[in-house]
Design an enzyme around this catalytic site. Sequence first.
Site, mmCIF file in Angstrom:
data_model
loop_
_atom_site.group_PDB
_atom_site.id
_atom_site.type_symbol
_atom_site.label_atom_id
_atom_site.label_comp_id
_atom_site.label_asym_id
_atom_site.label_seq_id
_atom_site.Cartn_x
_atom_site.Cartn_y
_atom_site.Cartn_z
ATOM 1 N N SER A 135 0.846 -1.193 0.000
ATOM 2 C CA SER A 135 0.000 0.000 0.000
ATOM 3 C C SER A 135 0.884 1.246 0.000
ATOM 4 C CB SER A 135 -0.953 -0.016 1.197
ATOM 5 O OG SER A 135 -1.934 0.989 1.067
ATOM 6 N N ASP A 397 -8.081 -5.845 -6.069
ATOM 7 C CA ASP A 397 -7.855 -4.750 -5.116
ATOM 8 C C ASP A 397 -8.892 -3.650 -5.328
ATOM 9 O OD1 ASP A 397 -6.847 -2.462 -3.753
ATOM 10 O OD2 ASP A 397 -4.784 -3.170 -3.970
ATOM 11 N N HIS A 444 -6.863 -5.606 -1.218
ATOM 12 C CA HIS A 444 -5.772 -4.644 -1.016
ATOM 13 C C HIS A 444 -4.827 -5.143 0.080
ATOM 14 C CE1 HIS A 444 -3.580 -0.976 -1.265
ATOM 15 N NE2 HIS A 444 -3.860 -0.621 -0.032
#
Length: 532
Positions: A135, A397, A444
């Site tokens: 991330s 994601d 994610h």
Amino acid sequence: MSMSSGSSTNYPYCNITFTYSHTGKDDQVQVIYALPQPSDFQNRFYTAGGGGYSLSSSATGGLQYGAASGATDAGYDAFDYSYDEVVLTANGSVNWEATYAFGYKALGELTVIGKALTKNFYSTQNLYTYFEGCSDGGREAMSQVQRWGEEYDGVVAGAPAFRYAQQQVNHVFSSAVEHTLDYYPPPCALAKIVNATIAACDPMDGRTDGVISRTDLCMLNFNLSSIIGESYYCAAEDSTSLGFGYSGGGGPPTKRQAGAQGSTTSSQPEQNGTVTADDVAVAQAIYAGLHNSEGERAYLSWQIGSELSDANTEWNNETNAWELSIPSTGGEFVTKFVQLVNETNLTNLDNVTYDTLVDWMDIAYFRYLDSLQTTVPDLTSFQQSGGKLLHYHGESDPSVPAASSVHYWQSVRSVMYGNITSSADSLTALKDWYQLYMVPGAAHCGANSLQPGPYPQNNMEIMIDWVEKGLQPTALNATVSSGEREGETQMLCQWPTRPLWEGDSTTFSCVDDGTSIETWTYDFPAFNVTIY
Ligand code: CA
């Protein structure tokens, strides 16, 4: 400088904390290093990435690998504040010191100083240096490859939120679609659309296992309109969210924190209905991605079948209707980073069009081009000093689009190997040091509750073998962590090959599929510059 010994659950280590300043500047940066006991030390230095707007505050992440490692307060008290809390010194004024520190500088300095300290501490010149993050931590990993490439031997970057201007403004896109269409779908209808898409596209990859391993085949062969008329039901629920700005420093929130500003309590009534053409129109526009009013593409979107998290609406008890709910991830970026106003979200989207979003991206692109944008495509210094890059991304994601990673990989390939005419030759040259993997069905930086697919479990071990033993990966080891196939190992296909299951078996091939790759390939004519 102070020294003290501490210990984590399993690894004794020496904790070294000190501050440094930059010559000619009245600043102070605090760094913390954790050094394993000499018998555990394996000639490694390791830095971990953080999360949204945060650097890692833990210095002990390397101990499990026999590595010295560190953490930095980046000169803006990053152990106590996230970067978005300090990005403005006042309305209208960007805190550029903090911006460059967070962008790439503080981590690079942490590593340079940490490597010198480690070599000195253990009296060795032989040191392997690693970075790992997902991330924003993935963006941080890429920032190090791009700006401090010669310092690292191995970097693992997951779902990097790195094309900053486009990525952050794009978090407002789903709301802009609803606002533009003037239709606010019940969350249960959108959930139905996602689940029906998964059910319809799951078998297209050759195996019915609850996972869309080939979102490209879904994009090519599935029409969302076929979901119109399907029924949905969701029970009433109350939920409390601590809000995006919550930073409790780990552990369960205290009573005071739970009631603090930023937390919200929302309630949803029972939802019982059928998917309408309006519901599908919202999903179609979101998956199609942002275009300006001329019809020119401005950005890519989430893969079809990804959860439509940013599109969530909220129930208004007084009007008995669903209404706009702007995700603070995007709203805060627009207020603070684009409009330079110290507010944590947009209050509405009045007078905001798709062109407005493109303008916001354009402003942020130029303002943060050399600090946060993090898409420098020329990795020559990293490559020439022997660095290895393992890049992975959950294909479903819902936060950072998987195609965002593909676009960067394509940019690096064309910028660095554009003079190699044979496509196969440039692929061979690239995978020698930079490999990209899509993780089927994954969300994610983790597995997806809607698709019980595989997820990588030992990326750092793979990277260590690549750097220290010369074992170049040909596939990425991943394990299914839920559902009927829990425990199944899948050796994920290296991009640009795509998985194709051989019936309902446990084997799949990694195939070349030009038509599918076309669906992953974008340019962005809404901007006058090349977006890498
Ligand atoms: Ca499947």
